[in-house]
Design an enzyme around this catalytic site. Structure first.
Site, PDB file in Angstrom:
ATOM      1  N   ARG A   1      15.881 -10.439   2.922  1.00 24.10           N
ATOM      2  CA  ARG A   1      16.384  -9.568   1.530  1.00 24.10           C
ATOM      3  C   ARG A   1      17.886  -9.425   1.466  1.00 24.10           C
ATOM      4  O   ARG A   1      18.497  -9.693   0.289  1.00 24.10           O
ATOM      5  CB  ARG A   1      15.859  -8.154   1.720  1.00 24.10           C
ATOM      6  CG  ARG A   1      14.631  -8.152   1.409  1.00 24.10           C
ATOM      7  CD  ARG A   1      14.103  -6.675   1.170  1.00 24.10           C
ATOM      8  NE  ARG A   1      12.653  -6.450   0.539  1.00 24.10           N
ATOM      9  CZ  ARG A   1      12.050  -5.304   0.474  1.00 24.10           C
ATOM     10  NH1 ARG A   1      12.464  -4.144   1.296  1.00 24.10           N
ATOM     11  NH2 ARG A   1      11.100  -5.305  -0.181  1.00 24.10           N
TER      12      ARG A   1
ATOM     13  N   LYS B   1      -7.409  -3.226   2.056  1.00 24.44           N
ATOM     14  CA  LYS B   1      -8.239  -2.531   1.216  1.00 24.44           C
ATOM     15  C   LYS B   1      -8.415  -2.760   0.077  1.00 24.44           C
ATOM     16  O   LYS B   1      -7.364  -3.087  -0.740  1.00 24.44           O
ATOM     17  CB  LYS B   1      -7.612  -1.030   1.471  1.00 24.44           C
ATOM     18  CG  LYS B   1      -7.807  -0.476   2.851  1.00 24.44           C
ATOM     19  CD  LYS B   1      -7.042   0.917   2.915  1.00 24.44           C
ATOM     20  CE  LYS B   1      -7.548   2.007   2.236  1.00 24.44           C
ATOM     21  NZ  LYS B   1      -6.531   2.948   2.419  1.00 24.44           N
TER      22      LYS B   1
ATOM     23  N   GLY C   1       4.561  -7.788   0.896  1.00 27.36           N
ATOM     24  CA  GLY C   1       5.063  -7.868   2.082  1.00 27.36           C
ATOM     25  C   GLY C   1       4.379  -8.888   3.351  1.00 27.36           C
ATOM     26  O   GLY C   1       5.091  -9.597   3.819  1.00 27.36           O
TER      27      GLY C   1
ATOM     28  N   GLY D   1       5.538  -3.845  -2.947  1.00 27.05           N
ATOM     29  CA  GLY D   1       5.011  -2.946  -4.037  1.00 27.05           C
ATOM     30  C   GLY D   1       5.480  -3.448  -5.311  1.00 27.05           C
ATOM     31  O   GLY D   1       4.695  -3.346  -6.284  1.00 27.05           O
TER      32      GLY D   1
HETATM   33  C1  3PG Z   1       9.957  -1.589  -0.233  1.00 26.75           C
HETATM   34  O1  3PG Z   1      10.208  -2.113   1.242  1.00 26.75           O
HETATM   35  O2  3PG Z   1       8.737  -1.397  -0.258  1.00 26.75           O
HETATM   36  C2  3PG Z   1      11.298  -1.381  -1.061  1.00 26.75           C
HETATM   37  O3  3PG Z   1      12.554  -1.458  -0.447  1.00 26.75           O
HETATM   38  C3  3PG Z   1      10.993   0.013  -1.498  1.00 26.75           C
HETATM   39  O4  3PG Z   1      10.928   0.995  -0.118  1.00 26.75           O
HETATM   40  P1  3PG Z   1       9.584   1.996  -0.646  1.00 26.75           P
HETATM   41  O5  3PG Z   1       8.212   1.593  -0.570  1.00 26.75           O
HETATM   42  O6  3PG Z   1       9.919   2.933   0.833  1.00 26.75           O
HETATM   43  O7  3PG Z   1       9.924   2.957  -1.688  1.00 26.75           O
HETATM   44 MG    MG Z   2       7.133  -0.214  -0.191  1.00 24.61          MG
END
Ligand code: 3PG
Ligand code: MG
Length: 395
Positions: A39, A202, A351, A374
């Site tokens: 990142r 899930k 992720g 997300g």
């Molecule tokens: C992530 O890694 O999902 C983003 O940096 C946002 O973080 P968060 O899910 O804790 O809001």
């Molecule tokens: Mg997140």
């Protein structure tokens, strides 16, 4: 209104306050060693661009982890400041707090070029999208740049409310731009055949993306623990595999949709008697009572690879098995290997599949690897994100 990109601004001599997603994983033992710098690496082009354009000051902002509105050294951006300084070969001053009283002085010191504000989430106002907090952050710049794609699904002070102070002076960074372009291609103009691959734990976490994808894909290949509720919903036995009744009901609902026929499920598995136990091959769909499946099997990998071979667009979200354990990594890495050979537009988001692709060393063979977990999911579901909307239309 359209998003403004960096090339539309004259940054010469201006102060720029820029939001990035430096939320990188730290080694749990020392909370200092960054275990995946992707990142930050992906943010460097925007930082370098702004420096080349001779900004007078660059104020960088980010969150790290979830410190719940309180200062906590575990979540300090210090390792990020160090890494940035190394990569840029420039001093990076880390403030004690993003509301630091010395900011005024710092911004007037000619010798400081780059300031990194300490973790925004040390203050509850960040996640509360607080107007006055955003106002303080906004006071650090003549222009605002948002390059935090990974956080663009959050309606927070530094991603959302801050835009209200930069009418016609808010710009999307280079990473945000490339993420939007890649995901737009998949969401709005996919070349067909379009094959989706969804894995992970899930069904309930991914129900919206599955329903959304089913509209556009030609086939949707399912892997990971998410496969077992689908198999159970079709009347197969899943043994001790991860599988809640809620997920079975959701899987039934999806399979009964007119688009449900596009779902493709595993035909064999790698199983064990216990979680993380030794692996054995199970050549059938049905899983016996005393076994749990932890990865897709070779026949499934061959079937999925064959379906991918002719694809022109592929979107992959979520691993095929418990790939953190090398005994159950074959399905996930096998999919990465197949994608690497395709003549298709291949996008990896989410992720876990992104870290799998990074671990496989094949990231550069993909058309686009998203920095958003997300955020990429929500972008696919909704076609936009709050942080992007705020940049586009102001608030
Ligand atoms: C992530 O890694 O999902 C983003 O940096 C946002 O973080 P968060 O899910 O804790 O809001
Ligand atoms: Mg997140």
């Amino acid at each position: 209104m359209a998003i403004k990109y960096l090339e539309q601004a004259d940054f010469t001599g201006k102060k720029v306050v820029a939001r990035f997603d430096f939320n990188v994983p730290l080694d749990k033992k020392d909370n200092k060693t960054i275990t995946d710098t992707t990142r930050i690496d992906m943010a460097l082009p925007t930082i370098k661009y702004l420096l080349e354009k001779k900004v007078s000051k660059l104020v960088l902002m980010s969150h790290l982890g979830r410190p719940d509105g309180k200062p906590n050294p575990k979540y300090s951006l210090e390792p990020v400041a160090k890494y940035l300084a190394e990569k840029l070969e420039l001093d990076v001053v880390l403030t004690e707090s993003c509301l630091d009283r010395s900011m005024k002085t710092l911004l007037n010191l000619p010798e400081t070029k780059i300031v990194l504000l300490e973790n925004l989430r040390f203050h509850p106002e960040e996640e509360n999208n607080d107007h006055d907090f955003a106002k303080v952050l906004a006071s650090y710049g003549d222009f605002y740049v948002n390059d935090a794609f990974g956080t663009a699904h959050r309606k927070h002070a530094s991603t959302y409310e801050i835009n209200s102070f930069f009418k016609n002076k808010a710009y999307a960074g280079l990473l945000l731009k490339s993420e939007i372009e890649a995901l737009d291609k998949v969401v709005n103009h996919p070349q067909t055949p379009f094959v989706g691959i969804v894995g992970g734990a899930k069904v309930s976490d991914k129900i919206k993306i599955i329903e959304q994808l089913l509209v556009n894909v030609n086939e949707l290949l399912i892997g990971g623990a998410m496969a077992y509720p689908f198999l159970k919903a079709k009347g197969f036995t899943v043994g001790k595999s991860l599988c809640t009744q809620e997920d079975v009901d959701l899987a039934k609902h999806i399979l009964n949709l007119p688009t449900g026929k596009k779902i493709v499920l595993p035909v064999d598995h790698l199983v064990s008697s216990e979680f993380n136990g030794p692996a054995s091959i199970l050549d059938t769909v049905n899983i016996p009572d005393n076994k749990m499946a932890l990865d897709i099997g070779e026949k499934t990998l061959a079937l999925y690879s064959q379906k991918l071979r002719t694809a022109k667009t592929v979107l992959w979200n979520g691993p095929m098995g418990l790939f953190e354990n090398k005994d159950y990594a074959r399905g996930t890495f096998g999919i990465a290997e197949t994608l690497a050979t395709l003549d298709a537009f291949t996008v990896v988001g989410g992720g876990d599949s992104v870290s799998a692709v990074n671990q496989s060393g094949l990231a550069s063979k993909m058309s686009h690897v998203s920095t958003g977990g997300g955020a990429s999911l929500e972008y696919i579901e909704n076609g936009t994100l709050p942080g992007i909307q705020a940049l586009k239309f102001g608030i």
